[in-house]
Scaffold this motif. Structure first.
Motif, PDB file in Angstrom:
ATOM      1  N   ASN A 231       0.851  -1.181   0.000  1.00 11.62           N
ATOM      2  CA  ASN A 231       0.000   0.000   0.000  1.00 11.62           C
ATOM      3  C   ASN A 231       0.894   1.242   0.000  1.00 11.62           C
ATOM      4  O   ASN A 231       1.379   1.685   1.032  1.00 11.62           O
ATOM      5  CB  ASN A 231      -0.917   0.001   1.233  1.00 11.62           C
ATOM      6  CG  ASN A 231      -1.974   1.083   1.168  1.00 11.62           C
ATOM      7  OD1 ASN A 231      -1.691   2.234   0.869  1.00 11.62           O
ATOM      8  ND2 ASN A 231      -3.208   0.711   1.445  1.00 11.62           N
ATOM      9  N   THR A 233       0.285   4.397  -0.465  1.00 14.59           N
ATOM     10  CA  THR A 233      -0.220   5.551   0.278  1.00 14.59           C
ATOM     11  C   THR A 233       0.087   5.411   1.759  1.00 14.59           C
ATOM     12  O   THR A 233       0.479   6.375   2.424  1.00 14.59           O
ATOM     13  CB  THR A 233      -1.732   5.707   0.068  1.00 14.59           C
ATOM     14  OG1 THR A 233      -2.016   5.754  -1.331  1.00 14.59           O
ATOM     15  CG2 THR A 233      -2.238   6.981   0.718  1.00 14.59           C
ATOM     16  N   PHE A 234      -0.100   4.206   2.291  1.00 15.47           N
ATOM     17  CA  PHE A 234       0.220   3.983   3.699  1.00 15.47           C
ATOM     18  C   PHE A 234       1.702   4.219   3.968  1.00 15.47           C
ATOM     19  O   PHE A 234       2.068   4.819   4.983  1.00 15.47           O
ATOM     20  CB  PHE A 234      -0.157   2.556   4.109  1.00 15.47           C
ATOM     21  CG  PHE A 234       0.275   2.186   5.500  1.00 15.47           C
ATOM     22  CD1 PHE A 234      -0.397   2.667   6.604  1.00 15.47           C
ATOM     23  CD2 PHE A 234       1.389   1.372   5.695  1.00 15.47           C
ATOM     24  CE1 PHE A 234       0.016   2.336   7.901  1.00 15.47           C
ATOM     25  CE2 PHE A 234       1.807   1.034   6.976  1.00 15.47           C
ATOM     26  CZ  PHE A 234       1.112   1.521   8.079  1.00 15.47           C
ATOM     27  N   LEU A 237       2.417   7.927   4.085  1.00 15.54           N
ATOM     28  CA  LEU A 237       1.893   8.484   5.330  1.00 15.54           C
ATOM     29  C   LEU A 237       2.749   8.056   6.516  1.00 15.54           C
ATOM     30  O   LEU A 237       3.040   8.862   7.408  1.00 15.54           O
ATOM     31  CB  LEU A 237       0.445   8.040   5.532  1.00 15.54           C
ATOM     32  CG  LEU A 237      -0.252   8.545   6.798  1.00 15.54           C
ATOM     33  CD1 LEU A 237      -0.303  10.065   6.822  1.00 15.54           C
ATOM     34  CD2 LEU A 237      -1.657   7.965   6.907  1.00 15.54           C
ATOM     35  N   LEU A 347      -4.718   8.287   8.629  1.00 17.96           N
ATOM     36  CA  LEU A 347      -4.533   6.846   8.790  1.00 17.96           C
ATOM     37  C   LEU A 347      -5.867   6.124   8.630  1.00 17.96           C
ATOM     38  O   LEU A 347      -5.939   5.085   7.951  1.00 17.96           O
ATOM     39  CB  LEU A 347      -3.930   6.539  10.164  1.00 17.96           C
ATOM     40  CG  LEU A 347      -3.819   5.046  10.528  1.00 17.96           C
ATOM     41  CD1 LEU A 347      -2.913   4.308   9.547  1.00 17.96           C
ATOM     42  CD2 LEU A 347      -3.311   4.883  11.961  1.00 17.96           C
ATOM     43  N   ASP A 349      -8.380   7.144   6.909  1.00 24.36           N
ATOM     44  CA  ASP A 349      -8.715   7.220   5.488  1.00 24.36           C
ATOM     45  C   ASP A 349      -7.989   6.133   4.688  1.00 24.36           C
ATOM     46  O   ASP A 349      -8.569   5.505   3.795  1.00 24.36           O
ATOM     47  CB  ASP A 349      -8.344   8.589   4.922  1.00 24.36           C
ATOM     48  CG  ASP A 349      -9.170   9.711   5.516  1.00 24.36           C
ATOM     49  OD1 ASP A 349     -10.254   9.431   6.040  1.00 24.36           O
ATOM     50  OD2 ASP A 349      -8.705  10.864   5.463  1.00 24.36           O
ATOM     51  N   VAL A 350      -6.709   5.945   4.998  1.00 24.20           N
ATOM     52  CA  VAL A 350      -5.923   4.922   4.291  1.00 24.20           C
ATOM     53  C   VAL A 350      -6.516   3.536   4.528  1.00 24.20           C
ATOM     54  O   VAL A 350      -6.612   2.719   3.601  1.00 24.20           O
ATOM     55  CB  VAL A 350      -4.451   4.971   4.749  1.00 24.20           C
ATOM     56  CG1 VAL A 350      -3.683   3.747   4.240  1.00 24.20           C
ATOM     57  CG2 VAL A 350      -3.778   6.239   4.239  1.00 24.20           C
ATOM     58  N   HIS A 353      -9.720   3.281   2.467  1.00 16.94           N
ATOM     59  CA  HIS A 353      -9.402   3.177   1.037  1.00 16.94           C
ATOM     60  C   HIS A 353      -8.848   1.798   0.700  1.00 16.94           C
ATOM     61  O   HIS A 353      -9.187   1.216  -0.348  1.00 16.94           O
ATOM     62  CB  HIS A 353      -8.396   4.261   0.649  1.00 16.94           C
ATOM     63  CG  HIS A 353      -8.100   4.314  -0.815  1.00 16.94           C
ATOM     64  ND1 HIS A 353      -6.967   3.742  -1.358  1.00 16.94           N
ATOM     65  CD2 HIS A 353      -8.794   4.846  -1.855  1.00 16.94           C
ATOM     66  CE1 HIS A 353      -6.968   3.935  -2.663  1.00 16.94           C
ATOM     67  NE2 HIS A 353      -8.061   4.596  -2.995  1.00 16.94           N
ATOM     68  N   ASP A 354      -8.013   1.258   1.566  1.00 19.52           N
ATOM     69  CA  ASP A 354      -7.475  -0.085   1.339  1.00 19.52           C
ATOM     70  C   ASP A 354      -8.603  -1.106   1.269  1.00 19.52           C
ATOM     71  O   ASP A 354      -8.578  -2.019   0.437  1.00 19.52           O
ATOM     72  CB  ASP A 354      -6.503  -0.446   2.469  1.00 19.52           C
ATOM     73  CG  ASP A 354      -5.938  -1.852   2.332  1.00 19.52           C
ATOM     74  OD1 ASP A 354      -5.052  -2.060   1.489  1.00 19.52           O
ATOM     75  OD2 ASP A 354      -6.412  -2.746   3.063  1.00 19.52           O
ATOM     76  N   TRP A 370       1.745   0.900  12.370  1.00 18.96           N
ATOM     77  CA  TRP A 370       1.819   2.352  12.601  1.00 18.96           C
ATOM     78  C   TRP A 370       2.264   2.655  14.030  1.00 18.96           C
ATOM     79  O   TRP A 370       3.165   3.455  14.255  1.00 18.96           O
ATOM     80  CB  TRP A 370       0.445   2.965  12.329  1.00 18.96           C
ATOM     81  CG  TRP A 370       0.335   4.423  12.653  1.00 18.96           C
ATOM     82  CD1 TRP A 370       0.177   5.000  13.873  1.00 18.96           C
ATOM     83  CD2 TRP A 370       0.371   5.499  11.720  1.00 18.96           C
ATOM     84  NE1 TRP A 370       0.099   6.358  13.768  1.00 18.96           N
ATOM     85  CE2 TRP A 370       0.221   6.690  12.455  1.00 18.96           C
ATOM     86  CE3 TRP A 370       0.503   5.567  10.325  1.00 18.96           C
ATOM     87  CZ2 TRP A 370       0.202   7.943  11.841  1.00 18.96           C
ATOM     88  CZ3 TRP A 370       0.480   6.813   9.729  1.00 18.96           C
ATOM     89  CH2 TRP A 370       0.341   7.979  10.475  1.00 18.96           C
ATOM     90  N   TYR A 435       1.686  12.564  -0.873  1.00 20.23           N
ATOM     91  CA  TYR A 435       0.478  11.904  -0.380  1.00 20.23           C
ATOM     92  C   TYR A 435      -0.688  12.286  -1.286  1.00 20.23           C
ATOM     93  O   TYR A 435      -0.996  13.469  -1.465  1.00 20.23           O
ATOM     94  CB  TYR A 435       0.216  12.342   1.064  1.00 20.23           C
ATOM     95  CG  TYR A 435      -1.002  11.708   1.698  1.00 20.23           C
ATOM     96  CD1 TYR A 435      -0.933  10.447   2.271  1.00 20.23           C
ATOM     97  CD2 TYR A 435      -2.222  12.381   1.720  1.00 20.23           C
ATOM     98  CE1 TYR A 435      -2.055   9.873   2.860  1.00 20.23           C
ATOM     99  CE2 TYR A 435      -3.339  11.815   2.308  1.00 20.23           C
ATOM    100  CZ  TYR A 435      -3.248  10.565   2.880  1.00 20.23           C
ATOM    101  OH  TYR A 435      -4.354  10.001   3.459  1.00 20.23           O
ATOM    102  N   LEU A 437      -4.018  10.700  -1.337  1.00 17.82           N
ATOM    103  CA  LEU A 437      -5.358  10.254  -0.975  1.00 17.82           C
ATOM    104  C   LEU A 437      -6.193  11.439  -0.503  1.00 17.82           C
ATOM    105  O   LEU A 437      -6.005  11.954   0.602  1.00 17.82           O
ATOM    106  CB  LEU A 437      -5.291   9.181   0.113  1.00 17.82           C
ATOM    107  CG  LEU A 437      -6.638   8.567   0.527  1.00 17.82           C
ATOM    108  CD1 LEU A 437      -7.365   7.980  -0.673  1.00 17.82           C
ATOM    109  CD2 LEU A 437      -6.423   7.507   1.607  1.00 17.82           C
TER     110      LEU A 437
END
Length: 465
Positions: A231, A233-234, A237, A347, A349-350, A353-354, A370, A435, A437
């Motif tokens: 991922n 995006t993760f 972030l 976080l 949001d990620v 989205h995942d 995280w 980033y 997203l």
């Protein structure tokens, strides 16, 4: 003819649950603040532990988080109980963390290496107990609601209590601790009691929390790391958050040294923290509005820039005095309030989205990794500062034998606690620009899921006919 699927109603989290969840962040704020603020100074200036050893002691137990936090995330994903998946683990943390935390500061009369070994062991147990609570606690917002802005509103309550927790711990804990071993023992007991109350309040306060979906566990820790790496995006972030947390960790560990050797007033540690905490308590609605007006990425860049300007300004505090230093810290606090809120909101949001993209619900996977990274890099700040002080000739001491520090060590304490965090925040701004997203992208992903579901529904209806 098949009617379009109706848009799902936004799940609104009840006010009582928001408050109950938010109260639990007093534990998060306190556990991040008190060891980050006082543990290194406690060892070097009260227990006579050499600075480089004290830095290692503050860091190594947190390295364990890289293993225990993902494990807790995996296990809480799989947990089935009458309390839900997350809350049993939160209760376990509530019953263990206050005890181990108190023991870290309320130990036997030891100094030097023996004191370092004792503190290191207790802090290792404390880090483990904290993982039991914090990993499932962070996973809950993504499971309470699917709405992009509802999560920001939910986390606004969390950040209000974060501010309250930092206020109580950052201002009151140093006052209780003072400069004597007995004061630190009392502080450990008082803070341990505050942790217990906060964690139990969150456990009972989230009993009626809505759950829009249940997370799925990965089969192994290796699979969790693989899922996270896949991922992008993760990972972006996580990278920007690590830069921010490392900056905050260094500044926090350096605050008592900044107050003592730059401002010449150890008691200023408390007032400096008030400058950071005040914005956390009053600017949350502003940051929520900014995140809607400029999206969360734009608001994150703004918050990081404010933090950077404030820390650079602090580097000039020597000739300009205490009032100037406190004004700079207030600017730091406004920026800190913003990125603290936005980190957790982004976080969530990620995670959502995942789920939309992969069809899997892996909240525990992402929050476990995280939280592990967050706590490790935060503690790494104390290690960096401890080694910097050791390399520049800082002399360890205890209250009965105060010493004069060399100019090289006091200079390192000043610039290490200001310019180094500023540099790291610049790195976080560069990562934030990568980033991607946004609210629009989340809506597109949700629309894609709905469109994909419609042909399946039509095929099922045809078969039924």
């Amino acid at each position: 003819m098949i009617s379009p699927a109706p848009s799902p109603a936004v799940v609104t989290v009840p006010r009582g649950v928001r408050i109950g969840y938010g109260v639990g962040s007093i534990c998060t704020a306190t556990f991040s603040t008190v060891p980050g603020l006082l543990l290194l100074f406690y060892m070097t200036n009260v227990l006579a532990v050499p600075a480089w050893i004290a830095g290692v002691v503050a860091f190594l137990p947190k390295l364990w988080d890289m293993f225990i936090n993902p494990w807790v995330g995996q296990r809480s994903d799989r947990t089935v109980s009458r309390f839900g998946a997350r809350r049993p683990w939160m209760l376990l943390g509530a019953l263990t963390l206050p005890v181990t935390f108190a023991l870290t500061f309320a130990g036997p009369p030891l100094t030097g290496l023996s004191a370092a070994l004792y503190v290191g062991l207790c802090y290792f147990l404390t880090a483990t107990a904290y993982a039991f609570y914090e990993v499932p606690y962070k996973a809950m917002p993504a499971e309470m609601t699917d709405d992009y802005h509802e999560r920001s509103s939910l986390l606004q309550w969390k950040m209000v209590f974060v501010g309250l927790g930092i206020l109580l711990s950052g201002a009151i804990a140093p006052m209780i601790a003072g400069t004597e071993v007995s004061g630190y023992r009392t502080m450990g007991l008082v803070v341990g009691a505050a942790l217990l109350l906060s964690m139990l309040a969150a456990f009972f306060g989230t009993a009626r929390a809505p759950m829009v979906a249940r997370a799925e566990a990965e089969p192994s820790l290796g699979a969790q790391f693989t899922a996270a790496r896949s991922n992008g995006t993760f990972m972006v972030l996580l990278g920007l958050s690590c830069a921010q947390m490392l900056a905050a960790g260094i500044m926090l560990a350096g605050s008592p040294y900044f107050a003592t050797y730059t401002l010449g007033d150890p008691a200023a540690t408390t007032t400096l923290f008030l400058g950071i905490v005040g914005p956390l308590l009053i600017t949350m609605p502003l940051w929520v509005w900014l995140s809607k007006r400029y999206d969360k990425r734009g608001a994150m860049i703004l918050s990081s820039a404010l933090f950077t300007v404030g820390t650079v300004g602090m580097a000039f505090s020597g000739p300009l005095g205490s009032a100037y230093a406190h004004a700079c810290v207030l600017l730091v606090g406004i920026g800190y309030a913003g990125f603290q809120l936005l980190q957790f909101s982004m976080l969530s949001d990620v995670i959502v989205h995942d789920t939309l993209v992969t069809g899997k619900r892996r909240a525990g996977v992402f929050t476990g990794l995280w939280t592990a990274a967050e706590t490790v890099v935060f503690a790494f700040g104390a290690l960096i500062l401890g080694w910097l002080l050791g390399a520049t000739g800082f002399v360890e001491s205890d209250p009965s034998t105060p010493v004069a520090q060399p100019e090289s060590a006091t200079t390192a304490a000043l610039y290490g606690a200001t310019l180094l965090p500023a540099l790291l925040m610049v790195v976080s701004i560069l990562l934030t620009m990568r980033y991607t997203l946004t609210a629009e992208k989340l809506r597109e992903a949700g629309a894609g899921v709905t469109e994909a579901a419609e042909p399946e529904a039509g095929a099922a209806e045809t078969q039924a006919d």
